[in-house]
Design a protein around this motif. Structure first.
Motif, PDB file in Angstrom:
ATOM      1  N   VAL A   1       0.926  -1.174  -0.056  1.00 42.89           N
ATOM      2  CA  VAL A   1       0.144   0.088  -0.197  1.00 42.89           C
ATOM      3  C   VAL A   1       0.881   1.174   0.037  1.00 42.89           C
ATOM      4  CG1 VAL A   1      -1.719  -0.839   1.023  1.00 42.89           C
ATOM      5  CG2 VAL A   1      -0.261   0.120   2.487  1.00 42.89           C
ATOM      6  N   LEU A   2       0.164   2.196  -0.332  1.00 46.02           N
ATOM      7  CA  LEU A   2       0.795   3.791  -0.071  1.00 46.02           C
ATOM      8  C   LEU A   2       0.187   4.345   0.999  1.00 46.02           C
ATOM      9  CD1 LEU A   2       0.585   4.921  -4.090  1.00 46.02           C
ATOM     10  CD2 LEU A   2       2.691   4.319  -2.760  1.00 46.02           C
ATOM     11  N   TRP A   3       1.159   4.456   1.964  1.00 44.53           N
ATOM     12  CA  TRP A   3       0.643   5.026   3.361  1.00 44.53           C
ATOM     13  C   TRP A   3       0.961   6.315   3.596  1.00 44.53           C
ATOM     14  CZ3 TRP A   3       3.184   2.809   8.544  1.00 44.53           C
ATOM     15  CH2 TRP A   3       2.449   3.332   9.503  1.00 44.53           C
ATOM     16  N   ASN A   4      -0.140   7.220   3.790  1.00 44.01           N
ATOM     17  CA  ASN A   4       0.108   8.581   3.775  1.00 44.01           C
ATOM     18  C   ASN A   4       0.983   9.180   2.738  1.00 44.01           C
ATOM     19  OD1 ASN A   4      -1.383   8.492   6.186  1.00 44.01           O
ATOM     20  ND2 ASN A   4       0.379   8.080   7.508  1.00 44.01           N
ATOM     21  N   PHE A   5       0.831   8.731   1.569  1.00 38.30           N
ATOM     22  CA  PHE A   5       1.976   8.946   0.497  1.00 38.30           C
ATOM     23  C   PHE A   5       1.397   8.916  -0.891  1.00 38.30           C
ATOM     24  CE2 PHE A   5       6.649   8.327  -1.038  1.00 38.30           C
ATOM     25  CZ  PHE A   5       6.679   9.770  -1.363  1.00 38.30           C
ATOM     26  N   HIS A   6       1.000   9.724  -1.737  1.00 45.00           N
ATOM     27  CA  HIS A   6       0.500   9.598  -2.960  1.00 45.00           C
ATOM     28  C   HIS A   6       1.637   9.523  -4.021  1.00 45.00           C
ATOM     29  CE1 HIS A   6      -2.326   9.702  -5.938  1.00 45.00           C
ATOM     30  NE2 HIS A   6      -2.356  10.627  -6.325  1.00 45.00           N
ATOM     31  N   ALA A   7       2.025   8.348  -4.406  1.00 45.53           N
ATOM     32  CA  ALA A   7       3.352   8.460  -5.267  1.00 45.53           C
ATOM     33  C   ALA A   7       2.993   7.292  -6.160  1.00 45.53           C
ATOM     34  CB  ALA A   7       4.728   8.019  -4.558  1.00 45.53           C
ATOM     35  N   PRO A   8       2.147   7.681  -7.354  1.00 44.19           N
ATOM     36  CA  PRO A   8       1.518   6.634  -8.083  1.00 44.19           C
ATOM     37  C   PRO A   8       2.524   5.902  -9.125  1.00 44.19           C
ATOM     38  CG  PRO A   8       0.560   8.704  -8.948  1.00 44.19           C
ATOM     39  CD  PRO A   8       1.340   8.793  -7.492  1.00 44.19           C
ATOM     40  N   SER A   9       3.649   6.519  -9.179  1.00 47.76           N
ATOM     41  CA  SER A   9       4.821   6.247 -10.001  1.00 47.76           C
ATOM     42  C   SER A   9       5.565   4.821  -9.211  1.00 47.76           C
ATOM     43  CB  SER A   9       6.082   6.892 -10.061  1.00 47.76           C
ATOM     44  OG  SER A   9       6.685   7.240  -8.939  1.00 47.76           O
ATOM     45  N   PHE A  10       5.206   4.468  -7.916  1.00 46.61           N
ATOM     46  CA  PHE A  10       5.739   3.509  -7.376  1.00 46.61           C
ATOM     47  C   PHE A  10       4.829   2.205  -7.842  1.00 46.61           C
ATOM     48  CE2 PHE A  10       5.110   0.422  -3.761  1.00 46.61           C
ATOM     49  CZ  PHE A  10       6.347   0.265  -3.327  1.00 46.61           C
ATOM     50  N   SER A  11       3.830   2.264  -8.107  1.00 43.88           N
ATOM     51  CA  SER A  11       2.765   1.137  -8.800  1.00 43.88           C
ATOM     52  C   SER A  11       3.440   0.855  -9.903  1.00 43.88           C
ATOM     53  CB  SER A  11       1.474   1.531  -8.649  1.00 43.88           C
ATOM     54  OG  SER A  11       0.982   1.892  -7.615  1.00 43.88           O
ATOM     55  N   VAL A  12       3.826   1.950 -10.866  1.00 47.51           N
ATOM     56  CA  VAL A  12       4.205   1.702 -12.225  1.00 47.51           C
ATOM     57  C   VAL A  12       5.702   0.964 -12.004  1.00 47.51           C
ATOM     58  CG1 VAL A  12       5.112   2.820 -14.242  1.00 47.51           C
ATOM     59  CG2 VAL A  12       3.238   3.825 -13.051  1.00 47.51           C
ATOM     60  N   TYR A  13       6.642   1.201 -11.299  1.00 44.49           N
ATOM     61  CA  TYR A  13       7.827   0.743 -11.222  1.00 44.49           C
ATOM     62  C   TYR A  13       7.736  -0.801 -10.352  1.00 44.49           C
ATOM     63  CZ  TYR A  13       9.948   4.897 -13.009  1.00 44.49           C
ATOM     64  OH  TYR A  13      10.134   5.906 -13.456  1.00 44.49           O
ATOM     65  N   ARG A  14       6.933  -0.793  -9.623  1.00 47.93           N
ATOM     66  CA  ARG A  14       6.635  -2.156  -8.779  1.00 47.93           C
ATOM     67  C   ARG A  14       5.976  -3.047  -9.658  1.00 47.93           C
ATOM     68  NH1 ARG A  14       2.284  -3.281  -4.435  1.00 47.93           N
ATOM     69  NH2 ARG A  14       3.168  -5.299  -3.686  1.00 47.93           N
ATOM     70  N   GLN A  15       5.078  -2.532 -10.669  1.00 43.13           N
ATOM     71  CA  GLN A  15       4.381  -3.198 -11.533  1.00 43.13           C
ATOM     72  C   GLN A  15       3.375  -4.202 -10.803  1.00 43.13           C
ATOM     73  OE1 GLN A  15       6.816  -5.864 -14.375  1.00 43.13           O
ATOM     74  NE2 GLN A  15       7.830  -4.014 -14.876  1.00 43.13           N
ATOM     75  N   GLN A  16       2.676  -3.530  -9.907  1.00 44.23           N
ATOM     76  CA  GLN A  16       1.154  -3.912  -9.024  1.00 44.23           C
ATOM     77  C   GLN A  16       0.622  -2.703  -8.703  1.00 44.23           C
ATOM     78  OE1 GLN A  16       1.728  -6.951  -6.249  1.00 44.23           O
ATOM     79  NE2 GLN A  16       3.862  -7.248  -6.813  1.00 44.23           N
ATOM     80  N   VAL A  17      -0.739  -3.009  -8.541  1.00 42.41           N
ATOM     81  CA  VAL A  17      -1.582  -2.130  -8.102  1.00 42.41           C
ATOM     82  C   VAL A  17      -1.411  -2.002  -6.627  1.00 42.41           C
ATOM     83  CG1 VAL A  17      -4.052  -1.442  -7.536  1.00 42.41           C
ATOM     84  CG2 VAL A  17      -3.432  -2.494  -9.830  1.00 42.41           C
ATOM     85  N   THR A  18      -1.196  -0.553  -6.254  1.00 39.56           N
ATOM     86  CA  THR A  18      -0.618  -0.273  -4.888  1.00 39.56           C
ATOM     87  C   THR A  18      -1.773   0.725  -4.434  1.00 39.56           C
ATOM     88  OG1 THR A  18       1.647  -0.714  -5.522  1.00 39.56           O
ATOM     89  CG2 THR A  18       1.191   0.149  -3.021  1.00 39.56           C
ATOM     90  N   PRO A  19      -2.642   0.364  -3.821  1.00 36.96           N
ATOM     91  CA  PRO A  19      -3.764   1.396  -3.240  1.00 36.96           C
ATOM     92  C   PRO A  19      -3.144   2.291  -2.137  1.00 36.96           C
ATOM     93  CG  PRO A  19      -4.325  -0.747  -2.368  1.00 36.96           C
ATOM     94  CD  PRO A  19      -3.138  -0.961  -3.296  1.00 36.96           C
ATOM     95  N   THR A  20      -3.839   3.606  -2.086  1.00 40.86           N
ATOM     96  CA  THR A  20      -3.635   4.546  -1.166  1.00 40.86           C
ATOM     97  C   THR A  20      -4.360   4.174   0.139  1.00 40.86           C
ATOM     98  OG1 THR A  20      -2.887   6.069  -2.723  1.00 40.86           O
ATOM     99  CG2 THR A  20      -3.243   6.865  -0.380  1.00 40.86           C
ATOM    100  N   GLU A  21      -4.095   3.741   1.222  1.00 42.64           N
ATOM    101  CA  GLU A  21      -4.782   3.439   2.485  1.00 42.64           C
ATOM    102  C   GLU A  21      -3.863   3.324   3.667  1.00 42.64           C
ATOM    103  OE1 GLU A  21      -5.394  -1.317   1.974  1.00 42.64           O
ATOM    104  OE2 GLU A  21      -6.651  -0.159   0.625  1.00 42.64           O
ATOM    105  N   GLN A  22      -4.680   3.195   4.712  1.00 43.16           N
ATOM    106  CA  GLN A  22      -4.030   2.779   6.181  1.00 43.16           C
ATOM    107  C   GLN A  22      -3.194   1.422   6.065  1.00 43.16           C
ATOM    108  OE1 GLN A  22      -3.457   4.745   8.797  1.00 43.16           O
ATOM    109  NE2 GLN A  22      -2.433   3.065   9.988  1.00 43.16           N
ATOM    110  N   ALA A  23      -1.885   1.331   6.314  1.00 42.37           N
ATOM    111  CA  ALA A  23      -1.212   0.142   6.182  1.00 42.37           C
ATOM    112  C   ALA A  23      -1.770  -0.707   7.573  1.00 42.37           C
ATOM    113  CB  ALA A  23       0.220   0.085   6.494  1.00 42.37           C
ATOM    114  N   ARG A  24      -1.693  -1.955   7.128  1.00 41.61           N
ATOM    115  CA  ARG A  24      -2.216  -3.166   8.256  1.00 41.61           C
ATOM    116  C   ARG A  24      -0.930  -4.019   8.381  1.00 41.61           C
ATOM    117  NH1 ARG A  24      -6.588  -2.620   4.840  1.00 41.61           N
ATOM    118  NH2 ARG A  24      -6.218  -4.731   3.846  1.00 41.61           N
ATOM    119  N   PRO A  25      -1.022  -4.969   9.501  1.00 39.82           N
ATOM    120  CA  PRO A  25       0.008  -5.961   9.679  1.00 39.82           C
ATOM    121  C   PRO A  25      -0.185  -6.987   8.492  1.00 39.82           C
ATOM    122  CG  PRO A  25      -1.454  -5.565  11.763  1.00 39.82           C
ATOM    123  CD  PRO A  25      -1.969  -4.715  10.757  1.00 39.82           C
ATOM    124  N   GLY A  26       1.127  -7.355   8.141  1.00 33.73           N
ATOM    125  CA  GLY A  26       1.245  -8.167   6.854  1.00 33.73           C
ATOM    126  C   GLY A  26       1.413  -7.647   5.665  1.00 33.73           C
TER     127      GLY A  26
END
Length: 501
Positions: free
Chosen positions: A445-470
Motif C-alpha cells: 500500500v501507499l501509506w500517507n503518501f500519494h506516489a503512483p509512480s511506485f505502482s508503475v515501477y513495482r508493476q502492481q496495483v498499490t492502493p493508497t490506504e492505512q497500512a495493516r499488519p502483514g
C-alpha cells in the motif's frame, strides 16, 4: 531540413533519462499500465479506483507505445514528445507560409526551446497532445477565415474533436471563443456563425467524441458526471482544485518563465501590439493569446502549463519580430543566467538544506542527497554549455540565429543533465524502493503518501490506504508514526519502505 530535425532531437534526446515525476506523470502512466492489467481500454483506473481526471485519448496513445516497447519512461513520454514536435512543426509551417522561411524556422525554434514547452513536451501527461490539437485547430480556423475554404474548417472540427477526447470542453472553448472575439473585432460575426454551425463539421466532431463519452457514462453513470464534468472541469474554474491557486496576476509572472530564454523578444514583441492590431493575421494571434491569458487568470485553479494554451501565437509573433532585438548580449542574457543557475543548482540546494531554509522534513531529506547524486559530468556539461553559449555570443552573425543556437544548448543541458538530476533527487528513491518491493510477496500500500509512480515501477496495483499488519508500505519519513511497529526494508532520502508487524 532544420525545421524537421530540431524539435525531434530536442524532445526525444534522453527522453527516458529521468524517473517519472509524481503526481501527474505517475498517475497517467499507472492508469495506462492498469488498462493492460484489467484488459479494459474504455475506462481508466488508478491503483484500483476509477480515474476521471482526463478523457481517454492520451491513455490510448500511451498504450500503443507500452504495447510496442513495454512499460518504461520512454513509452509513457513518447506520445507527448511526438505531439510537441508536431506542435512546433505546425506553428513553424504556418509562419513560413505567411512571413517567409526565416520566420518559420525561428517560430519552430522558439517553440522547441521555450522552457515550458520543453518540460511539458517531455512529460507523460495530456497537455502536450492538447496543445498540439489546439494549435492545429486554431491555425486551420484562421486558414478558413482567411480564404473561406471549407477544408481547413472541417480539419479544425477534427482537431477540436480529438482535443475534447484528450482533455474535455476546454478544446471547444479556446477555439470557439478566440474566433468569436476576432470576428467581433473585425465585424465578421456572420462568418463566425456559419463556421461554428457547419453541419458536416458537427458530424465529424460528434462521431469522434460521442462514442467514448457515451461508453464512459454507461460504465460509470453519475460517478463520471461528478468526477469528470463537475470536479475536473466546473470546479477547476470556479474554485481552487487540489490547492492550485494564485493571484489575478499569476500568469503575468508565469508566461515569461515559460518562454525562457526568449524574454528580450517577448518584451520587444509586446511593444508592437498597437501596430500588429491593424493587421488581420497578427490581430488573430493577439486575440488568441489575450483570451487564453485572461480566461485562466480568472480561473480559480491555476497551473503554469495552462498558459501554454495561449503561447502558440506568441511563438509566431516573436518570430515575426525577430529582428527587433539588436544586441546579442541583451538577447542572450536570460539564457546565460539560466545556464549559470543550472550549474549552481546543486550548491544552491545544498546550501538551502544546510541553512534550514527547507522546513519540510521529507523534502529536506530528499535535498540533502544532492551532493551525492550530482555526478562530475553534470558540472562538465554545464560548463561546456556555458562556454559554448559565450562563444556563440562573441561570434559575428545574425542575432536571432545565434540566439537560437544558444537556446538549443540550454535545452539540451536540461534534457541531458538538469532533468535527470532533479528526477533522481525527487523521484529516484521512490523508483528504487519500488524495485526492492518487487522481491516481496506481501500486498503493498501507499501509506500517507500519494506516489503512483511506485505502482508503475513495482508493476502492481498499490492502493493508497492505512497500512495493516502483514503488508508492505511505502511512506515518507515525516509521516511514519513514531510508535509504528515496522521492519524497515529500504530507506533513502525521505522515502521509507516498511513491512508492518
Amino acid at each position: 531540413m532544420a525545421l524537421f530535425l530540431l524539435p525531434a532531437v530536442l524532445f526525444l534526446m534522453n527522453l527516458g533519462g529521468a524517473p517519472l515525476f509524481d503526481v501527474d506523470e505517475g498517475a497517467f502512466s499507472e492508469a495506462t499500465r492498469e488498462m493492460f492489467v484489467r484488459n479494459d481500454f474504455l475506462s481508466t483506473w488508478l491503483n484500483g479506483a476509477p480515474r476521471f481526471d482526463k478523457p481517454i485519448l492520451i491513455y490510448w496513445c500511451q498504450a500503443v507505445f507500452v504495447w510496442l516497447f513495454g512499460p518504461n519512461e520512454w513509452s509513457f513520454r513518447l506520445p507527448s514528445a511526438l505531439a510537441a514536435s508536431f506542435w512546433c512543426y505546425a506553428v513553424g509551417l504556418f509562419v513560413w507560409q505567411r512571413f517567409g522561411r526565416a520566420a518559420g524556422i525561428m517560430a519552430c525554434g522558439i517553440a522547441a526551446t521555450s522552457l515550458g514547452v520543453h518540460l511539458i513536451g517531455r512529460a507523460a501527461t495530456a497537455d502536450s497532445l492538447l496543445n498540439m490539437l489546439l494549435a492545429l485547430a486554431l491555425l486551420d480556423a484562421w486558414r478558413h477565415l482567411e480564404s473561406g475554404a471549407r477544408a481547413p474548417l472541417l480539419r479544425s472540427y477534427l482537431w477540436i474533436g480529438l482535443g475534447v477526447l484528450t482533455k474535455g470542453p476546454i478544446a471547444l472553448l479556446v477555439p470557439g471563443a478566440t474566433t468569436l472575439l476576432y470576428c467581433l473585432t473585425t465585424r465578421r460575426f456572420k462568418d463566425w456563425l456559419r463556421s461554428v454551425f457547419d453541419p458536416l463539421g458537427w458530424v465529424i466532431l460528434l462521431v469522434i467524441t460521442v462514442p467514448w463519452y457515451a461508453a464512459a457514462l454507461a460504465i460509470h453513470g453519475q460517478a463520471f458526471i461528478d468526477g469528470f464534468i463537475l470536479k475536473h472541469n466546473v470546479q477547476r474554474f470556479s474554485g481552487s482544485l487540489e490547492g492550485h491557486s494564485g493571484s489575478l496576476f499569476y500568469y503575468v509572472l508565469m508566461i515569461p518563465a515559460l518562454l525562457l530564454p526568449w524574454l528580450s523578444w517577448l518584451l520587444a514583441t509586446l511593444r508592437q501590439l498597437p501596430t500588429d492590431w491593424k493587421l488581420p493575421e497578427r490581430r488573430f494571434l493577439w486575440v488568441w493569446f489575450i483570451f487564453v491569458t485572461a480566461f485562466f487568470s480568472l480561473s480559480g485553479t491555476k497551473l503554469p502549463h495552462y498558459a501554454l494554451y495561449g503561447c502558440t501565437p506568441l511563438f509566431a509573433l516573436l518570430a515575426i519580430h525577430r529582428e527587433r532585438v539588436k544586441s546579442i548580449w541583451l538577447g542572450a542574457a536570460p539564457a546565460l543566467l539560466v545556464i549559470a543557475a543550472f550549474i549552481a543548482l546543486p550548491s544552491l540546494l545544498q546550501h538551502a538544506a544546510s541553512a534550514g531554509w527547507v522546513k519540510n522534513a521529507y523534502y529536506l531529506a530528499q535535498v540533502e542527497r544532492i551532493s551525492a547524486a550530482t555526478p562530475l559530468s553534470y558540472y562538465l556539461l554545464g560548463l561546456g554549455t556555458l562556454g559554448g553559449a559565450l562563444v556563440l555570443a562573441l561570434r559575428a552573425g545574425v542575432v536571432w540565429q545565434r540566439m537560437l543556437a544558444i537556446a538549443c544548448l540550454q535545452t539540451l543541458l536540461v534534457a541531458l543533465a538538469v532533468a535527470p538530476l532533479v528526477g533522481d533527487v525527487l523521484q529516484g528513491p521512490v523508483k528504487r524502493a519500488a524495485f526492492v518491493a518487487r522481491d516481496f510477496a506481501e500486498p503493498g500500500v501507499l501509506w500517507n503518501f500519494h506516489a503512483p509512480s511506485f505502482s508503475v515501477y513495482r508493476q502492481q496495483v498499490t492502493p493508497t490506504e492505512q497500512a495493516r499488519p502483514g503488508q508492505i508500505a511505502l511512506t515518507r519519513v515525516d509521516r511514519l508514526p513514531a510508535d509504528a511497529k515496522v521492519d524497515v526494508l529500504y530507506k533513502e532520502g525521505g522515502v521509507v519502505l516498511v513491512r508492518m508487524k
